[in-house]
Scaffold this active site. Structure first.
Site, PDB file in Angstrom:
ATOM      1  N   ASP A 141      76.235 -17.635 -38.595  1.00  0.00           N
ATOM      2  CA  ASP A 141      76.787 -16.274 -38.171  1.00  0.00           C
ATOM      3  C   ASP A 141      76.367 -15.216 -39.291  1.00  0.00           C
ATOM      4  OD1 ASP A 141      77.863 -14.237 -36.986  1.00  0.00           O
ATOM      5  OD2 ASP A 141      79.948 -14.827 -36.864  1.00  0.00           O
ATOM      6  N   LYS A 194      77.427  -8.976 -41.262  1.00  0.00           N
ATOM      7  CA  LYS A 194      78.411  -9.165 -42.431  1.00  0.00           C
ATOM      8  C   LYS A 194      78.078  -8.820 -43.729  1.00  0.00           C
ATOM      9  CE  LYS A 194      80.211 -13.155 -40.050  1.00  0.00           C
ATOM     10  NZ  LYS A 194      81.641 -12.653 -39.428  1.00  0.00           N
ATOM     11  N   GLU A 212      80.146 -12.628 -31.620  1.00  0.00           N
ATOM     12  CA  GLU A 212      79.142 -13.358 -30.837  1.00  0.00           C
ATOM     13  C   GLU A 212      79.850 -14.754 -30.125  1.00  0.00           C
ATOM     14  OE1 GLU A 212      79.421 -13.622 -33.791  1.00  0.00           O
ATOM     15  OE2 GLU A 212      79.539 -16.032 -34.011  1.00  0.00           O
ATOM     16  N   ARG A 222      82.420 -15.303 -28.529  1.00  0.00           N
ATOM     17  CA  ARG A 222      82.857 -15.200 -27.186  1.00  0.00           C
ATOM     18  C   ARG A 222      81.598 -15.243 -26.200  1.00  0.00           C
ATOM     19  NH1 ARG A 222      86.366  -9.970 -28.966  1.00  0.00           N
ATOM     20  NH2 ARG A 222      86.199 -11.619 -31.131  1.00  0.00           N
TER      21      ARG A 222
HETATM   22  N1  BES Z   1      82.583 -16.632 -37.105  1.00  0.00           N
HETATM   23  C1  BES Z   1      83.473 -15.405 -37.101  1.00  0.00           C
HETATM   24  C2  BES Z   1      85.033 -15.704 -37.324  1.00  0.00           C
HETATM   25  C3  BES Z   1      85.144 -16.235 -38.626  1.00  0.00           C
HETATM   26  C4  BES Z   1      85.324 -15.658 -39.877  1.00  0.00           C
HETATM   27  C5  BES Z   1      85.106 -17.862 -38.700  1.00  0.00           C
HETATM   28  C6  BES Z   1      85.690 -16.220 -41.060  1.00  0.00           C
HETATM   29  C7  BES Z   1      85.514 -18.302 -39.913  1.00  0.00           C
HETATM   30  C8  BES Z   1      85.841 -17.624 -41.005  1.00  0.00           C
HETATM   31  C9  BES Z   1      83.238 -14.434 -35.637  1.00  0.00           C
HETATM   32  O1  BES Z   1      82.087 -14.494 -35.101  1.00  0.00           O
HETATM   33  C10 BES Z   1      83.392 -13.011 -36.078  1.00  0.00           C
HETATM   34  O2  BES Z   1      82.389 -12.503 -36.757  1.00  0.00           O
HETATM   35  N2  BES Z   1      84.517 -12.653 -35.656  1.00  0.00           N
HETATM   36  C11 BES Z   1      84.856 -11.121 -35.854  1.00  0.00           C
HETATM   37  C12 BES Z   1      85.173 -10.745 -34.502  1.00  0.00           C
HETATM   38  C13 BES Z   1      85.305  -9.158 -34.316  1.00  0.00           C
HETATM   39  C14 BES Z   1      83.766  -8.445 -34.661  1.00  0.00           C
HETATM   40  C15 BES Z   1      85.801  -8.640 -33.248  1.00  0.00           C
HETATM   41  C16 BES Z   1      85.933 -11.061 -36.689  1.00  0.00           C
HETATM   42  O3  BES Z   1      86.782 -11.949 -36.542  1.00  0.00           O
HETATM   43  O4  BES Z   1      85.958 -10.264 -37.585  1.00  0.00           O
HETATM   44 ZN    ZN Z   2      80.897 -16.385 -35.360  1.00  0.00          ZN
HETATM   45 MN    MN Z   3      80.443 -13.352 -35.744  1.00  0.00          MN
END
Ligand code: BES
Ligand code: ZN
Ligand code: MN
Length: 504
Positions: free
Chosen positions: A269, A276, A348, A350
């Site tokens: 991701d 990110k 992504e 969801r």
């Molecule tokens: N895979 C990430 C969440 C994550 C973060 C898992 C750190 C493990 C460690 C997920 O896809 C993500 O990026 N979520 C975002 C959602 C937001 C953009 C609504 C988040 O949590 O910041």
């Molecule tokens: Zn993710």
């Molecule tokens: Mn993500």
């Protein structure tokens, strides 16, 4: 892989490199736990004093090595702490046993044979020691080219009495299956994303399915397009590695209940176009931990012959920025026909889960559980040791939490507040993938709920924190992939099998 057996040979004559005994915190200092009698006798009653002099208190996590005295065939004795002393009738808590066995197996990495002479008065205790030992012995060595001192213990032996032998062997067999499958999930999580991508992940599931029985169906990018899986395709379209949806099904001829497990399998991701930052992107090979847990749990259910039908759905994609990637503002047509405006390409998980939930729901399972490293927000809320459980059905949520508690996984109920739902309304589509930032883990849960068939009990496990352990190893938990949620899912399936129809 570490072998696991029971032995009725007297502990003093066991052909092992090391005998592991337990210590605990008694009211007046450390005490030896049941199982240590033969070793204590060989020390002529001086063992407790000696351990005291060495600073042993019996606390959890302690591990002290001693040369074995004359009369013991092994060369080493290892004393591991179990924490507070149990009173005689209660025995030791399963989690204390798992952790102590894990510490022992970890401390003895590199050794040949290690005997675990811990307090195993019941089959449940044998099962706990066996599982803790196997999980503690885990090491991810696939990418080491130099001889590795951290090679796992080759063989673990659990001493047992002759009359307890059959039960102990059964317990060890069950733990062997669960431990191997949980370690498979850890391997998948630890595998770097250049080698573990949707196609190779799917191939690994096919191979495992052939070996252990569950039917595996791989829906590749062409079949995904033909089936209009817009969520999975949309997330995967920026990557050179095309996405997959994998169905892995354990069926039992006498099953009366069916469960669907859905796993988020983002093999990497990057965040996509909503990229990110450094610091957040190098840890993202873990983003397929939910799919790894689902895959391992279905295989374990099959190998244990659980009398329940369990279908796993692995939504596999790589989330990358590129000229073909989904853009913020794009609208995806999801499996089932609903439309979602992608406001943030980093939300992504969801999107791939929505497709998989709808597809899983078509088979009318009695309950659905999804497992996902879904939100950073859940880590802020619960930290890295607990996963959050959200549900559309309080009774079912409590069953999931109870299953987690019984196997020693830390889980906590989280709400799905109706007030947050409007933040997911889109100006152009049925739904947006990004809503209110505060309570982001709950907002994600509310998004998923939209794709669960009405009336089907569903639980969402956000394992973003505990899926991966960054600190020093402890108990049976190594650094890296932890295999989070595998035991909870298997326990839930086993309870469902035992309980017949009543899912919630
Ligand atoms: N895979 C990430 C969440 C994550 C973060 C898992 C750190 C493990 C460690 C997920 O896809 C993500 O990026 N979520 C975002 C959602 C937001 C953009 C609504 C988040 O949590 O910041
Ligand atoms: Zn993710
Ligand atoms: Mn993500």
């Amino acid at each position: 892989m570490t072998a696991l057996t029971v032995s009725t040979i007297h502990v003093a004559s066991l052909p092992a490199d090391c005998i592991v005994i337990g210590t605990a915190k008694g009211p007046k200092g450390p005490v030896l736990t049941p199982g240590a009698e033969a070793v204590a006798a060989a020390f002529d009653g001086g063992l407790t004093d000696l351990l005291c002099a060495l600073g042993v208190t019996g606390a959890e996590g302690e591990a002290v090595k001693l040369p074995a005295p004359a009369g013991i065939k092994a060369r080493l004795v290892l004393a591991v702490g179990l924490g507070d002393a149990a009173d005689e009738n209660d025995g030791y808590d399963a989690e204390a046993l798992r952790r102590a066995a894990g510490v022992a197996a970890r401390t003895m990495s590199g050794a040949g044979t290690v005997a675990l002479a811990l307090p195993v008065g019941t089959a449940e205790a044998v099962e706990a020691v066996a599982l803790g030992g196997l999980l503690g012995a885990y090491a991810f060595t696939a990418y080491r080219t130099t001889p590795d001192a951290a090679a796992p213990v080759r063989k673990l032996v659990i001493p047992t009495s002759r009359h307890g032998r059959a039960d102990a062997e059964d317990a060890v067999r069950r733990s062997g299956v669960l431990g191997q499958e949980l370690n498979r999930a850890r391997d998948l999580v630890n595998m770097p994303a250049n080698d573990l991508h949707p196609e190779s992940f799917a191939d690994a599931v096919v191979t495992a399915g052939r070996e252990y029985g569950p039917a595996v169906e791989v829906i590749d990018e062409k079949a995904l397009a033909a089936g209009s899986f817009g969520g999975i395709l949309g997330v995967g379209q920026g990557s050179a590695r095309p996405p997959r949806l994998v169905r892995i099904a354990h069926t039992h001829p006498e099953a009366t209940v069916s469960l669907a497990f859905v796993g988020k399998g983002i093999t990497y991701d990057s965040g996509g176009i909503s990229l990110k930052p450094v610091g957040a992107n190098e840890i993202m090979k873990r983003d397929m931990s939910g799919a790894a847990a689902v895959c391992a749990a279905v295989l374990a259910a099959a190998r244990l012959g659980l009398r329940v039908n369990v279908t796993g759905w692995l939504a596999l994609a790589e989330n990358m920025p590129s000229g073909s990637a989904v853009r913020p503002g794009d609208v995806l047509r999801m499996y089932g026909g609903r439309t979602v405006e992608v406001l943030n390409t980093d939300a992504e998980g969801r999107l791939v889960l929505a497709d998989a939930l709808v597809r899983a729901g078509e088979e009318r399972p009695d309950a659905i559980v999804d497992v996902a490293t879904l939100t950073a927000a859940m880590r802020f809320g619960l930290g890295n040791h607990l996963f959050g459980v959200m549900s559309n059905d309080d009774a079912f949520r409590d069953r999931v939490l109870a299953a987690a508690g019984l196997v020693g996984e830390r889980a906590w109920p989280m709400p799905l507040p109706a007030e947050l739902r409007p933040s997911l309304n889109s100006r152009v589509a049925d739904l947006a993938n990004y809503g209110e930032r505060m309570g982001g883990g709950l907002v994600a849960g509310l998004f998923l709920r939209e794709f669960v068939p009405a009336g089907t009990p569903w639980a969402h496990l956000d394992i973003a924190g505990p899926a991966f352990h960054e600190g020093a190893p402890y108990g049976y938990t190594p650094q890296g992939g932890t295999g989070c949620a595998v035991r909870t899912l298997v326990r839930l399936a086993a309870d469902t099998a035992a309980g017949g129809h009543d899912v919630s």
